[in-house]
Design a protein around this motif. Sequence first.
Motif, PDB file in Angstrom:
ATOM      1  N   GLN A  64       0.833  -1.207   0.000  1.00 29.75           N
ATOM      2  CA  GLN A  64       0.000   0.000   0.000  1.00 29.75           C
ATOM      3  C   GLN A  64       0.863   1.251   0.000  1.00 29.75           C
ATOM      4  O   GLN A  64       0.579   2.212  -0.735  1.00 29.75           O
ATOM      5  CB  GLN A  64      -0.926  -0.022   1.217  1.00 29.75           C
ATOM      6  CG  GLN A  64      -1.888   1.151   1.283  1.00 29.75           C
ATOM      7  CD  GLN A  64      -2.800   1.068   2.505  1.00 29.75           C
ATOM      8  OE1 GLN A  64      -2.662   0.146   3.294  1.00 29.75           O
ATOM      9  NE2 GLN A  64      -3.686   2.017   2.641  1.00 29.75           N
ATOM     10  N   GLU A  65       1.906   1.252   0.779  1.00 27.74           N
ATOM     11  CA  GLU A  65       2.800   2.409   0.812  1.00 27.74           C
ATOM     12  C   GLU A  65       3.497   2.598  -0.539  1.00 27.74           C
ATOM     13  O   GLU A  65       3.639   3.730  -1.026  1.00 27.74           O
ATOM     14  CB  GLU A  65       3.833   2.223   1.928  1.00 27.74           C
ATOM     15  CG  GLU A  65       3.239   2.247   3.330  1.00 27.74           C
ATOM     16  CD  GLU A  65       4.286   1.960   4.391  1.00 27.74           C
ATOM     17  OE1 GLU A  65       5.445   1.708   3.987  1.00 27.74           O
ATOM     18  OE2 GLU A  65       3.942   1.984   5.592  1.00 27.74           O
ATOM     19  N   ASN A  66       3.919   1.501  -1.177  1.00 23.50           N
ATOM     20  CA  ASN A  66       4.557   1.606  -2.489  1.00 23.50           C
ATOM     21  C   ASN A  66       3.604   2.162  -3.538  1.00 23.50           C
ATOM     22  O   ASN A  66       3.972   2.993  -4.378  1.00 23.50           O
ATOM     23  CB  ASN A  66       5.086   0.238  -2.926  1.00 23.50           C
ATOM     24  CG  ASN A  66       6.226  -0.230  -2.056  1.00 23.50           C
ATOM     25  OD1 ASN A  66       6.950   0.582  -1.469  1.00 23.50           O
ATOM     26  ND2 ASN A  66       6.378  -1.551  -1.942  1.00 23.50           N
ATOM     27  N   VAL A  67       2.382   1.705  -3.544  1.00 17.87           N
ATOM     28  CA  VAL A  67       1.395   2.206  -4.505  1.00 17.87           C
ATOM     29  C   VAL A  67       1.141   3.692  -4.285  1.00 17.87           C
ATOM     30  O   VAL A  67       1.071   4.489  -5.248  1.00 17.87           O
ATOM     31  CB  VAL A  67       0.093   1.394  -4.388  1.00 17.87           C
ATOM     32  CG1 VAL A  67      -1.018   2.038  -5.203  1.00 17.87           C
ATOM     33  CG2 VAL A  67       0.299  -0.039  -4.844  1.00 17.87           C
ATOM     34  N   GLN A  68       0.994   4.099  -3.055  1.00 16.09           N
ATOM     35  CA  GLN A  68       0.773   5.531  -2.779  1.00 16.09           C
ATOM     36  C   GLN A  68       1.977   6.372  -3.221  1.00 16.09           C
ATOM     37  O   GLN A  68       1.822   7.472  -3.764  1.00 16.09           O
ATOM     38  CB  GLN A  68       0.513   5.714  -1.271  1.00 16.09           C
ATOM     39  CG  GLN A  68      -0.808   5.155  -0.789  1.00 16.09           C
ATOM     40  CD  GLN A  68      -1.002   5.331   0.701  1.00 16.09           C
ATOM     41  OE1 GLN A  68      -0.083   5.774   1.394  1.00 16.09           O
ATOM     42  NE2 GLN A  68      -2.192   4.982   1.188  1.00 16.09           N
ATOM     43  N   ARG A  69       3.187   5.831  -3.019  1.00 19.18           N
ATOM     44  CA  ARG A  69       4.389   6.556  -3.431  1.00 19.18           C
ATOM     45  C   ARG A  69       4.454   6.694  -4.968  1.00 19.18           C
ATOM     46  O   ARG A  69       4.756   7.776  -5.497  1.00 19.18           O
ATOM     47  CB  ARG A  69       5.635   5.836  -2.907  1.00 19.18           C
ATOM     48  CG  ARG A  69       6.915   6.651  -3.090  1.00 19.18           C
ATOM     49  CD  ARG A  69       8.146   5.874  -2.607  1.00 19.18           C
ATOM     50  NE  ARG A  69       7.996   5.419  -1.226  1.00 19.18           N
ATOM     51  CZ  ARG A  69       7.754   4.161  -0.873  1.00 19.18           C
ATOM     52  NH1 ARG A  69       7.644   3.228  -1.808  1.00 19.18           N
ATOM     53  NH2 ARG A  69       7.637   3.836   0.378  1.00 19.18           N
ATOM     54  N   GLU A  70       4.154   5.630  -5.682  1.00 20.64           N
ATOM     55  CA  GLU A  70       4.175   5.684  -7.144  1.00 20.64           C
ATOM     56  C   GLU A  70       3.120   6.651  -7.678  1.00 20.64           C
ATOM     57  O   GLU A  70       3.376   7.416  -8.634  1.00 20.64           O
ATOM     58  CB  GLU A  70       3.970   4.292  -7.713  1.00 20.64           C
ATOM     59  CG  GLU A  70       5.131   3.338  -7.473  1.00 20.64           C
ATOM     60  CD  GLU A  70       4.861   1.954  -8.027  1.00 20.64           C
ATOM     61  OE1 GLU A  70       3.778   1.784  -8.613  1.00 20.64           O
ATOM     62  OE2 GLU A  70       5.719   1.069  -7.879  1.00 20.64           O
ATOM     63  N   VAL A  71       1.951   6.629  -7.133  1.00 20.84           N
ATOM     64  CA  VAL A  71       0.898   7.564  -7.575  1.00 20.84           C
ATOM     65  C   VAL A  71       1.318   9.008  -7.327  1.00 20.84           C
ATOM     66  O   VAL A  71       1.104   9.913  -8.162  1.00 20.84           O
ATOM     67  CB  VAL A  71      -0.426   7.239  -6.852  1.00 20.84           C
ATOM     68  CG1 VAL A  71      -1.459   8.324  -7.104  1.00 20.84           C
ATOM     69  CG2 VAL A  71      -0.953   5.884  -7.296  1.00 20.84           C
TER      70      VAL A  71
END
Length: 546
Positions: free
Chosen positions: A499-506
């Motif tokens: 979840q943290e990785n997805v938020q960072r990429e977005v």
Amino acid sequence: MSQRTERRGIHVDQSELLCKKGCGYYGNAAWQGLCSKCWREEYQRARQKQIQDDWVLAEKLQREEEAAYASSQGAQSQSQSQSQSTPPQAQPGQSSLGPFSKFEEKKTNEKTRKVTTVKKFFSPSSRTAPKKAPSEREKSLRDWRGIFTPSWEMGSPTEALVARLRETQDGKTPSPSISRQSSMETDRVSRDFVDFLKNLQKPGREIHKQCRAFIESMSCKKDLTADELSECVQDFYQNMSDRLMSHFKGSSECVEQVMDQVEKYIMTRLYKSVFCPETTDDEKKDLATQHRIRALHWVTIQMLCVSMDEEIPEVSDNVVKAITDVIEMDSKRVPRDKLACITRCSKHIFSAIKITKNEPASADDFLPALIYIVLKANPPRLQSNIQYITRFCNPSRLMTGEDGYYFTNLCCAVAFIEKLDAQSLNLSPEEFERYMLGQASPRQHDAEGDWPQTDPAPATNPVLAQLHHNLELLSGLSSRQDKLMEAAQTLQSDLLSWQENVQREVKDILEKYPLEIRPPVASAIDADNVENDRLPPPLTPQVFAG
């Protein structure tokens, strides 16, 4: 070779199970090793002797009281003669002689009444209930007929109705103990008893009437001791059996069938009042026996030299059935049914021994196995059930037959458990004490090889083996649960990091390609049409006069 390798089994000579009088019937520990017939004879002889001794004592007390009364009368007459020879003026205390003489007369009257009371108390006639006149007996029978008027009553409906009308006119009400609603089992037994007696026709009516009269008389004898209640029931059995023998002309089979039904009917009705009565210490004995059996939970099948291999499924099934039958004994009300439970238990034991040894079991094999079953079952109210069977069972069943043999062995097994010591199990006193206190377990000695084993693998109790197997399964389940919890926590951490990785990429994409929102431009529908000049002018509305 050590002492333990010379194993000796539990052996009881079959002659020890028989009556000490040598009559050939089975004896009972509750009857001091006698059979029921010899015990009743000894009891009647001791009772008659006690009555005679009481009568002699009463006569002695009466003579002493009469002598005391005669001496008091002589002293009183002497004082009266002296008072008559003395002039009235010389007696200043004459006014007090009247009350004193009345006190002496009252005292002598009380002594005489005490002598009469003691004499009546110790007389044989006072021990039996006074006989009623025929009219009173007819009235009591009429009252009983009015009380017992269910649909299955042998009497006609007209007689029942007349009895109830007479009862209403006389203003009589049945006693609470009789009018109390019976249980379903009691009603079922009563119906079965009446249906059985209908085949006997006239004798059946007389048997039913006598049984009901006996139950009514027993309900009025609540103050009697257990032995006296047993004496009443056994006397009724004996009288009923003698009458049936004369009626059936010596056919013992028919008499036995009728007596079985009579016992079932009577003892079902009297069960609550005669089983473990308050006048006995049966309940205390039950608690002591249960505590004793619980303290001997560590006794293994090898210590008793039992010829049963519980590793064999059929043997294990028979052992479970035997334990179930001996426990089920407490749920029965009729002594014959309790004996049937003991008989079934014993037959399962014989079957288990036969399967293990591949040959018929002997009496020496049976008693240790029965002791082992009793230790494992710990039957509820064992002493009360044994005493109940001893007191109220048909004596012919306890003296002969397989029921009497198995019941006698059960009494021997209970007596052995009560007296079980280190020598009985081939143990040292120190080891026996440690086992009783729970400081050690025989399984530890089995693992060390102290006990000789005939098999290559040490034989253990299947219940304990199943317990250890279940503990191993629980331990395996616990480790698997720990692994599952670790995997779940890893999955949870992976989900959080994803979840943290997805938020960072977005966020990075939004920063690289920012979103521009342009305001909308208002335009005509045909604003982009290049041929608008060639179109004709729009039509103008015209107004017509009308």
